[in-house]
Design an enzyme around this catalytic site. Structure first.
Site, PDB file in Angstrom:
ATOM      1  N   HIS A   1      -1.772  -2.180   2.704  1.00 12.36           N
ATOM      2  CA  HIS A   1      -1.895  -0.560   2.910  1.00 12.36           C
ATOM      3  C   HIS A   1      -2.967  -0.100   1.597  1.00 12.36           C
ATOM      4  O   HIS A   1      -2.991  -0.790   0.671  1.00 12.36           O
ATOM      5  CB  HIS A   1      -0.774   0.100   2.712  1.00 12.36           C
TER       6      HIS A   1
ATOM      7  N   ASP B   1      -3.449   2.883   0.483  1.00 12.34           N
ATOM      8  CA  ASP B   1      -3.014   4.024  -0.629  1.00 12.34           C
ATOM      9  C   ASP B   1      -2.503   3.605  -1.791  1.00 12.34           C
ATOM     10  O   ASP B   1      -1.914   2.472  -1.615  1.00 12.34           O
ATOM     11  CB  ASP B   1      -2.241   5.119   0.538  1.00 12.34           C
TER      12      ASP B   1
ATOM     13  N   GLU C   1       1.231   4.276   3.422  1.00 11.65           N
ATOM     14  CA  GLU C   1       2.523   3.619   3.272  1.00 11.65           C
ATOM     15  C   GLU C   1       3.430   4.064   2.395  1.00 11.65           C
ATOM     16  O   GLU C   1       4.600   4.174   2.505  1.00 11.65           O
ATOM     17  CB  GLU C   1       2.176   2.178   3.130  1.00 11.65           C
TER      18      GLU C   1
ATOM     19  N   HIS D   1       3.897   1.281  -9.240  1.00 10.69           N
ATOM     20  CA  HIS D   1       4.304   2.791  -9.418  1.00 10.69           C
ATOM     21  C   HIS D   1       4.409   3.076 -10.902  1.00 10.69           C
ATOM     22  O   HIS D   1       4.888   4.148 -11.272  1.00 10.69           O
ATOM     23  CB  HIS D   1       5.515   3.062  -8.476  1.00 10.69           C
TER      24      HIS D   1
END
EC number: 3.4.11.4
Length: 410
Positions: free
Chosen positions: A78, A80, A175, A381
């Site tokens: 993905h 993103d 995603e 993250h």
């Protein structure tokens, strides 16, 4: 295979997705990377590479095998990055020949990557570690996977003597906000088996994920002027806070669980004294466990409402994804061939469960059995995100080897 130059190019493009957007993709800037990937694929000579209206990139590496029945294999990542931390103005730093010292990120020196807090770093002595500068995430989740697939694509196209069947490439948006497969055209993809390249530690393969539901509690309180509220006001925000406060303190939460233990996790509260909503995610490795958590949430809500007799609350449960193992167990070759490929290149090939989900979770239930192989990303993250150059290069080698194994076993 030179993965690093691609990776450094990709992470500088801001592709953060937005869970509050009702467009698809959720942010238009995700297309910036997708457009670049399209141009790079076309430059490599991939004739059918295209970007569709939803932001998906599709491409095919033609078969070099003359065998008639080699399955079509898809590799997917993905574009993103997570909404949790900004991805704007990422400044990647390559820490060459890392020797175990603390990595202090220069734009915010309070951000320090320590071996004691990141045990996987113990395997990286002497390797080259890529980080961001301290004020953004890095974007290895999942631009490491994107770069690895692109590097493997270039290698296979430049080495047509390597025998493999048809290979499909798929790059998805969104995603990170749970919509990565929402508009995948499975007929266009036309693959038999797939692999997302979105995992963590070198040599791992994730063949089991959480099953996941979302829960939203919509609360209707009783609103009145606070100066004349005695015996009348039932504040919807206090009801919402009471529900969250009543969740178990020593279990059933992300901060108190590990392994195969699931959880109830509040992610957002909105509203005022008249109306409020509380959004949760529910996670468990079984559907039975999910139902138990939904039932617990209903029980807690009713207990809190006993103190607010004129208010009400409705709970809506929405399915998000299911444990891919339910599908993968029916097609053992898709896991076995990846394990063999990893072992051929000297990796331990360790199957794992992941306390999360991937596009592969949904793709598996859409008809494409799709485990997740390592991309090398760590501390995703977060501003402490890091990846090893050597791990990314090994992932690209594994992608090529998986294609070879499928051809040999057909």
């Amino acid at each position: 295979m030179n993965v690093l130059s691609r990776f450094l190019r990709y992470v500088r493009i801001d592709t953060q997705s937005d869970p509050h957007s009702d467009t698809f993709p959720s942010t238009e800037k995700q297309r910036d990377l997708s457009k670049l990937l399209l141009v790079e694929l076309q430059t490599l000579g991939v004739k059918d590479a295209h970007l569709d209206e939803y932001g998906y990139v599709y491409a095919t590496i033609p078969a070099t095998s003359t065998k008639p029945n080699v399955p079509v294999i898809c590799f997917c990542s993905h574009v993103d990055t997570s909404p949790d931390v900004t991805g704007l103005n990422v400044k990647p730093i390559v820490h060459e020949n890392w020797q175990g010292d603390d990595i202090i990120l220069p734009d915010d020196r309070a951000q320090v990557i320590r071996l004691s807090e990141h045990p996987d770093l113990a395997q990286q002595i002497g390797n080259d570690i890529v980080t961001a500068s301290g004020t953004t995430l890095l974007g290895a989740d999942n631009k490491a996977g994107v770069a690895e697939i692109m590097a493997a694509t270039e290698f296979l196209l430049q080495n047509p003597d390597i025998k493999h069947g048809p290979i499909r490439i798929l790059f998805t948006p969104d995603e990170e906000v749970g919509r990565g497969t929402q508009h995948v055209d499975m007929q266009k993809l036309a693959a038999d088996f797939g692999y997302t390249v979105d995992g963590e530690t070198l040599g791992t393969l994730e063949n089991e994920t959480f099953s996941a539901d979302a829960a939203q509690i919509r609360i209707q309180g009783v609103s009145t002027h606070p100066g004349f509220a005695k015996g009348k006001l039932e504040n919807a925000m206090k009801i919402a806070a009471g529900i969250v406060a009543a969740l178990p303190k020593d279990s059933v939460s992300p901060e108190t669980t590990e392994g195969k233990e699931g959880f109830i996790h509040p992610v957002e509260i909105q509203g005022g004294q008249d109306e409020a909503t509380v959004d949760f995610i529910l996670r468990d490795f079984t559907v039975v466990g999910l139902k138990q958590k939904a039932d617990l949430l209903r029980q807690i809500t009713q207990e809190v409402l006993q103190h607010f007799p004129n208010s009400r609350a409705d709970i809506q449960i929405t399915e998000q994804y299911r444990n891919m193992k339910e599908v993968l167990d029916k097609y053992p070759a898709v896991v076995d061939n990846a394990i063999e490929a990893m072992r051929r290149v000297g990796l331990p090939a360790e199957p794992r469960s992941i306390r999360g989900g991937t596009d592969g979770s949904r793709l598996s239930f859409m008809g494409l059995p799709c485990p997740n192989i390592f991309a090398g990303e760590h501390a995703f993250h977060s501003r402490l995100e890091w990846v090893s150059v050597q791990d990314m290069e090994k992932a690209a080698v594994v992608i090529v080897e998986i294609a070879k194994v499928w051809e040999e076993k057909s």
